[in-house]
Design a protein around this motif. Structure first.
Motif, PDB file in Angstrom:
ATOM      1  N   GLY A   1       3.777  22.932   0.975  1.00 50.01           N
ATOM      2  CA  GLY A   1       4.948  23.633   0.474  1.00 50.01           C
ATOM      3  C   GLY A   1       6.289  23.031   0.798  1.00 50.01           C
ATOM      4  O   GLY A   1       7.324  23.700   0.641  1.00 50.01           O
ATOM      5  N   ALA A   2       6.360  21.773   1.229  1.00 54.03           N
ATOM      6  CA  ALA A   2       7.659  21.162   1.534  1.00 54.03           C
ATOM      7  C   ALA A   2       8.370  20.748   0.257  1.00 54.03           C
ATOM      8  O   ALA A   2       7.745  20.530  -0.788  1.00 54.03           O
ATOM      9  CB  ALA A   2       7.473  19.953   2.448  1.00 54.03           C
ATOM     10  N   ASP A   3       9.675  20.613   0.353  1.00 50.84           N
ATOM     11  CA  ASP A   3      10.461  20.189  -0.810  1.00 50.84           C
ATOM     12  C   ASP A   3      10.331  18.683  -1.045  1.00 50.84           C
ATOM     13  O   ASP A   3      10.348  18.235  -2.197  1.00 50.84           O
ATOM     14  CB  ASP A   3      11.936  20.545  -0.603  1.00 50.84           C
ATOM     15  CG  ASP A   3      12.153  22.040  -0.509  1.00 50.84           C
ATOM     16  OD1 ASP A   3      11.475  22.787  -1.257  1.00 50.84           O
ATOM     17  OD2 ASP A   3      12.972  22.471   0.326  1.00 50.84           O
ATOM     18  N   ILE A   4      10.238  17.912   0.036  1.00 56.36           N
ATOM     19  CA  ILE A   4      10.106  16.459  -0.089  1.00 56.36           C
ATOM     20  C   ILE A   4       8.982  15.968   0.820  1.00 56.36           C
ATOM     21  O   ILE A   4       8.900  16.360   1.996  1.00 56.36           O
ATOM     22  CB  ILE A   4      11.421  15.733   0.275  1.00 56.36           C
ATOM     23  CG1 ILE A   4      12.471  15.956  -0.813  1.00 56.36           C
ATOM     24  CG2 ILE A   4      11.189  14.233   0.474  1.00 56.36           C
ATOM     25  CD1 ILE A   4      13.788  15.285  -0.550  1.00 56.36           C
ATOM     26  N   TYR A   5       8.136  15.119   0.248  1.00 54.58           N
ATOM     27  CA  TYR A   5       7.150  14.372   1.014  1.00 54.58           C
ATOM     28  C   TYR A   5       7.569  12.908   0.959  1.00 54.58           C
ATOM     29  O   TYR A   5       7.607  12.309  -0.117  1.00 54.58           O
ATOM     30  CB  TYR A   5       5.742  14.571   0.438  1.00 54.58           C
ATOM     31  CG  TYR A   5       5.223  15.972   0.665  1.00 54.58           C
ATOM     32  CD1 TYR A   5       4.466  16.277   1.788  1.00 54.58           C
ATOM     33  CD2 TYR A   5       5.550  17.004  -0.220  1.00 54.58           C
ATOM     34  CE1 TYR A   5       4.023  17.572   2.022  1.00 54.58           C
ATOM     35  CE2 TYR A   5       5.113  18.298   0.006  1.00 54.58           C
ATOM     36  CZ  TYR A   5       4.349  18.581   1.131  1.00 54.58           C
ATOM     37  OH  TYR A   5       3.925  19.867   1.361  1.00 54.58           O
ATOM     38  N   LEU A   6       7.909  12.365   2.120  1.00 48.66           N
ATOM     39  CA  LEU A   6       8.443  11.012   2.201  1.00 48.66           C
ATOM     40  C   LEU A   6       7.358  10.048   2.655  1.00 48.66           C
ATOM     41  O   LEU A   6       6.686  10.279   3.669  1.00 48.66           O
ATOM     42  CB  LEU A   6       9.617  10.974   3.179  1.00 48.66           C
ATOM     43  CG  LEU A   6      10.250   9.603   3.452  1.00 48.66           C
ATOM     44  CD1 LEU A   6      10.843   9.016   2.182  1.00 48.66           C
ATOM     45  CD2 LEU A   6      11.308   9.721   4.552  1.00 48.66           C
ATOM     46  N   LEU A   7       7.183   8.962   1.899  1.00 51.24           N
ATOM     47  CA  LEU A   7       6.254   7.891   2.256  1.00 51.24           C
ATOM     48  C   LEU A   7       7.065   6.602   2.377  1.00 51.24           C
ATOM     49  O   LEU A   7       7.317   5.915   1.394  1.00 51.24           O
ATOM     50  CB  LEU A   7       5.173   7.730   1.186  1.00 51.24           C
ATOM     51  CG  LEU A   7       4.190   8.886   1.014  1.00 51.24           C
ATOM     52  CD1 LEU A   7       3.422   8.746  -0.282  1.00 51.24           C
ATOM     53  CD2 LEU A   7       3.224   8.948   2.193  1.00 51.24           C
ATOM     54  N   LYS A   8       7.502   6.317   3.582  1.00 50.97           N
ATOM     55  CA  LYS A   8       8.304   5.116   3.797  1.00 50.97           C
ATOM     56  C   LYS A   8       7.445   4.027   4.419  1.00 50.97           C
ATOM     57  O   LYS A   8       6.913   4.177   5.525  1.00 50.97           O
ATOM     58  CB  LYS A   8       9.502   5.401   4.701  1.00 50.97           C
ATOM     59  CG  LYS A   8      10.374   4.149   4.884  1.00 50.97           C
ATOM     60  CD  LYS A   8      11.600   4.400   5.727  1.00 50.97           C
ATOM     61  CE  LYS A   8      12.430   3.111   5.815  1.00 50.97           C
ATOM     62  NZ  LYS A   8      13.600   3.250   6.692  1.00 50.97           N
ATOM     63  N   LYS A   9       7.292   2.923   3.681  1.00 50.34           N
ATOM     64  CA  LYS A   9       6.497   1.781   4.138  1.00 50.34           C
ATOM     65  C   LYS A   9       5.107   2.222   4.581  1.00 50.34           C
ATOM     66  O   LYS A   9       4.608   1.823   5.636  1.00 50.34           O
ATOM     67  CB  LYS A   9       7.229   1.031   5.254  1.00 50.34           C
ATOM     68  CG  LYS A   9       8.494   0.344   4.762  1.00 50.34           C
ATOM     69  CD  LYS A   9       9.010  -0.690   5.737  1.00 50.34           C
ATOM     70  CE  LYS A   9      10.180  -1.462   5.137  1.00 50.34           C
ATOM     71  NZ  LYS A   9      10.709  -2.493   6.028  1.00 50.34           N
ATOM     72  N   VAL A  10       4.484   3.031   3.757  1.00 54.35           N
ATOM     73  CA  VAL A  10       3.135   3.513   4.026  1.00 54.35           C
ATOM     74  C   VAL A  10       2.143   2.966   3.014  1.00 54.35           C
ATOM     75  O   VAL A  10       1.129   2.366   3.362  1.00 54.35           O
ATOM     76  CB  VAL A  10       3.090   5.056   4.032  1.00 54.35           C
ATOM     77  CG1 VAL A  10       1.654   5.563   4.045  1.00 54.35           C
ATOM     78  CG2 VAL A  10       3.860   5.612   5.226  1.00 54.35           C
ATOM     79  N   LEU A  11       2.422   3.137   1.722  1.00 55.51           N
ATOM     80  CA  LEU A  11       1.431   2.803   0.705  1.00 55.51           C
ATOM     81  C   LEU A  11       1.035   1.325   0.717  1.00 55.51           C
ATOM     82  O   LEU A  11      -0.123   0.984   0.472  1.00 55.51           O
ATOM     83  CB  LEU A  11       1.942   3.185  -0.686  1.00 55.51           C
ATOM     84  CG  LEU A  11       2.018   4.682  -1.009  1.00 55.51           C
ATOM     85  CD1 LEU A  11       2.370   4.873  -2.480  1.00 55.51           C
ATOM     86  CD2 LEU A  11       0.716   5.397  -0.673  1.00 55.51           C
ATOM     87  N   GLY A  12       1.988   0.450   0.992  1.00 59.79           N
ATOM     88  CA  GLY A  12       1.690  -0.977   0.989  1.00 59.79           C
ATOM     89  C   GLY A  12       0.746  -1.409   2.091  1.00 59.79           C
ATOM     90  O   GLY A  12       0.234  -2.530   2.073  1.00 59.79           O
ATOM     91  N   ASN A  13       0.489  -0.513   3.054  1.00 56.74           N
ATOM     92  CA  ASN A  13      -0.406  -0.838   4.163  1.00 56.74           C
ATOM     93  C   ASN A  13      -1.867  -0.537   3.862  1.00 56.74           C
ATOM     94  O   ASN A  13      -2.718  -0.693   4.749  1.00 56.74           O
ATOM     95  CB  ASN A  13      -0.004  -0.038   5.415  1.00 56.74           C
ATOM     96  CG  ASN A  13       1.307  -0.515   6.011  1.00 56.74           C
ATOM     97  OD1 ASN A  13       1.687  -1.670   5.844  1.00 56.74           O
ATOM     98  ND2 ASN A  13       2.001   0.364   6.691  1.00 56.74           N
TER      99      ASN A  13
END
Length: 323
Positions: A229-241
């Motif tokens: 239920g959060a407004d923003i889910y932040l993926l910083k320098k995660v997917l490329g790993n």
């Protein structure tokens, strides 16, 4: 057709990088900066064999890294002074040692497309960090300021930040980015999600930023269900790993946790279609790779997300929402 053997030999030389890693590990530049210059004294201070250390130092002098001011006395120059910087110093301990030795598994990665890290260290990368807290901490330190740059909480989103009440930083390390987001926006509450060993080291970061009362720390894998239920889910320098299969699972968890107007913000790991990818240490360590925007669009749709915006902001930023 002429062949430049000299250049080929220089490019394939393994002696120089291993000499650099060795003197970095032994802190030779630090001892020289403290006034120790003779090889016998440098060997004593570093617990080394004087003859062998001198051969290493003379090799590096020939490569322009140190100076030999008189026989067996060494000094720093503009190159070797860089070895005094903790974030740069080549080192065979901690995470830097893991990265150095991991290059030996490159043939496995090239042949299979999967990391061969476990061949060298007995465990896959993330499991190895969890099993070796000192190495894990050195990785967290690297992925702080050194790894991610100065946290920039002013990244653009569609709509107004004033309407955002909650942010979940997925794989946010020890919380440097989330701390800055909360410090600059006192109305927002945040949740940090990372593995227990890493998340447990976030308390001081949040305390120093004065935001501890607005943070929840979830010590867990982001492959498990995320706080909902959060407004923003932040993926910083995660997917490329991560390889594509794991990328999709991370996105799926974000989509499952999101409410209809949530936004998933990806900073790093997705590239414009025209960008050419090159080999990086992350690929060797974990078998991860960046993904082109067109491929990412298809992947996002498979888990119920739609790209709503893309823009450059110190890198390529992609925003998604649930369909």
């Amino acid at each position: 057709m002429s062949i430049n053997y000299e250049k080929l030999q220089a490019l394939s030389d393994l002696c120089t990088p291993w000499c650099l890693h060795t003197v970095g590990t032994l802190r030779i530049a630090d001892y020289i900066s403290e006034g120790i210059s003779h090889i016998d004294d440098l060997a004593k201070a570093s617990g080394s064999d004087a003859y062998t250390l001198q051969n290493v130092m003379r090799h590096l002098v020939n490569k322009g890294v140190f100076e030999e001011t008189e026989p067996s006395r060494f000094a720093l120059n503009e190159v070797s002074r860089g070895l005094l910087e903790p974030g740069f110093r080549p080192d065979l301990t901690g995470i830097f040692g893991r990265m150095a030795y991991a290059w030996g598994t490159l043939p496995t990665y090239v042949k299979t497309g999967a990391s061969g890290y476990h061949e060298q260290f007995g465990l896959p990368f993330w499991e190895d960090l969890a099993a070796n807290p000192d190495v894990g901490k050195s990785f967290d330190d690297l992925m702080g300021i050194a790894g991610h740059g100065v946290p920039d909480p002013h990244f653009p989103i569609t709509g107004d930040w004033d309407a955002v009440q909650t942010v979940v930083d997925v794989g946010g390390g020890t919380g440097a980015m989330l701390a800055e987001i909360l410090r600059t926006r006192p109305h927002i509450h945040g949740t940090l999600v990372d593995l227990p060993g890493t998340a447990s080291r976030s308390a001081e970061v949040f305390q120093d930023a004065g935001v501890s009362d607005r943070v929840t720390v979830a010590g867990q894998s982001f492959f498990d269900p995320l706080p909902a239920g959060a407004d923003i889910y932040l993926l910083k320098k995660v997917l490329g790993n991560w390889p594509d299969k794991e990328k999709k699972e991370i996105l799926r968890r974000c989509a499952e946790a999101a409410h209809p107007s949530s936004r998933i913000v990806i900073m790093g790991g997705v590239t414009p279609d025209e960008e050419k990818h090159q080999l990086s240490i992350e690929m060797v360590l974990v078998g991860g790779k960046p993904i082109a925007l067109s491929e990412f669009r298809d992947m996002a749709r498979e888990v119920g997300l739609e790209i709503t915006s893309t823009q450059q902001h110190g890198g390529f930023l992609v925003e998604c929402q649930p369909v």
